[in-house]
Design an enzyme around this catalytic site. Structure first.
Site, short mmCIF file in Angstrom:
data_model
loop_
_atom_site.label_atom_id
_atom_site.label_comp_id
_atom_site.label_asym_id
_atom_site.label_seq_id
_atom_site.Cartn_x
_atom_site.Cartn_y
_atom_site.Cartn_z
CG HIS A 61 5.84 16.63 4.55
ND1 HIS A 61 5.11 15.61 5.14
CD2 HIS A 61 5.62 16.51 3.22
CE1 HIS A 61 4.48 14.92 4.21
NE2 HIS A 61 4.77 15.44 3.03
CD GLU A 203 2.89 18.63 2.80
OE1 GLU A 203 2.69 18.98 1.63
OE2 GLU A 203 2.41 17.57 3.29
CD GLU A 204 0.45 14.83 4.07
OE1 GLU A 204 -0.49 15.35 3.43
OE2 GLU A 204 1.28 14.06 3.57
#
Length: 341
Positions: A61, A203-204
């Site tokens: 990511h 992604e986070e």
């Protein structure tokens, strides 16, 4: 460019979740030398090497945690919200960069300890109570900052002793560096395999970039590269792995055991140091999104040990980045040889 320079260049670029374009531009500069890459609808950077029938997906990511401007108050201070799981404890008094109409330097406000009451000292820090001072009045701030602009909490990045580096966003720009290095190693040497690089967005904040890009890639297997908890003086040793001893190969119900065992065997045969990271459920990485893409994808996870996760002083050993790239390349070459037999 050596691995330290690559990691720090990547880590210092902006690219919070949902606004990854600047980080993608840095990666394009490196990848376009040997492959075509494009940005998909979600914002992930994707490209493929080779046209073999066995399709291998490499994911790391590209987004980083940060802050987002939600209000400019009457005094010109910027009120912020979190983008991803940023650690509020380390924010007070930090230097930041606001990505407005131009990059603006600022600081996160901090009340002098002399003015704190006893009750204030006992309170935990929450992002919703923080503000950024860029030195402007409300009217002047509104000319250069808009609601929704991202705020980076970072550092210039430094080289520590013994091949270690420290910088914000090494989660997961060190993983991105490992994937780029692996791609360089296999470029021009593929006949039976195709390798798709997926530098995934968001992604986070849930992993939507990995899920959508993996659906398009339609791979046979996937290797996800992220960071894992590195040992430090404060953490439970049973919950961490050691820097400088190679990547951690994940073991989890959501990961393909056969693929993980194969990676471990390749590492042993190739004298590449590695560790194991055993998880009881989901991994908390893009592996959880990729393995359920389409009809399911056999997925493995390689984690680069990292200290002080989600702070501006994250630490990795660049040798672990290189070991990760070596292991990925060794896996690809093994598949090439098997398909040649």
């Amino acid at each position: 460019m050596n691995t330290t320079e690559l990691c720090l260049e990547l880590a210092k670029s902006d690219g919070t979740s949902g606004a990854e374009a600047a980080a993608c531009d840095v990666c394009k500069k490196h990848l376009s030398k040997f492959m075509d890459v494009k940005t998909d609808t979600i914002g992930s950077l994707v490209g493929t090497i080779g046209n073999g029938k066995f399709r291998i997906l490499l994911d790391a990511h590209i987004d980083r945690i940060g802050l987002v401007v939600r209000e400019i108050d009457e005094q010109g201070f910027l009120l912020v919200s979190a983008v991803g799981g940023i650690d509020a404890r380390v924010l007070v008094g930090a230097q930041v960069t606001v990505i407005g109409k131009e990059p603006l330097l600022g600081v996160i406000c901090s009340t002098p300890p002399h003015l704190l009451t006893g009750e204030d000292k006992e309170k935990g820090v929450e992002v919703k109570n923080l503000a950024v001072d860029i030195g402007l009045t409300k009217e002047a701030a509104e000319r250069v900052v808009s609601i929704g602009d991202r705020v980076l909490v970072g550092s210039e990045g430094i080289s520590l002793l013994d091949s270690k580096i420290s910088c914000a966003a090494l989660d997961n720009r060190s993983g991105v560096a490992a994937v780029i290095l692996a791609a360089q190693k296999v470029y021009g040497r593929l006949k039976n395999c195709s390798v798709t690089l997926q530098l995934s967005a968001q992604e986070e904040v849930g992993g939507s970039g990995a899920r959508t890009a993996a659906y398009t890639a339609d791979s046979n297997v996937a290797i996800v590269v992220d960071v894992g908890f590195g040992e430090d003086p404060y953490c439970d040793k049973t919950e961490t792995n050691t820097l400088s001893k190679g990547p951690s190969i994940g073991i989890s119900p959501t990961l393909d055991r056969e693929l993980c065992n194969e990676l471990a065997q390749i590492a042993q045969n190739s004298n590449i140091p590695f560790q194991h990271d055993v998880m009881s459920g989901k991994t908390g990485t893009n592996a959880d999104q990729i393995n359920i893409s389409r009809g399911g994808v056999k997925t493995a996870l390689l984690s680069i040990p990292l200290r002080y996760m989600h702070t501006q002083v994250e630490v990795v050993d660049t040798r672990d980045v290189e070991f990760t790239a070596e292991l990925i390349a060794a896996y690809v070459f093994k598949k090439e040889a098997e398909l040649d037999a």
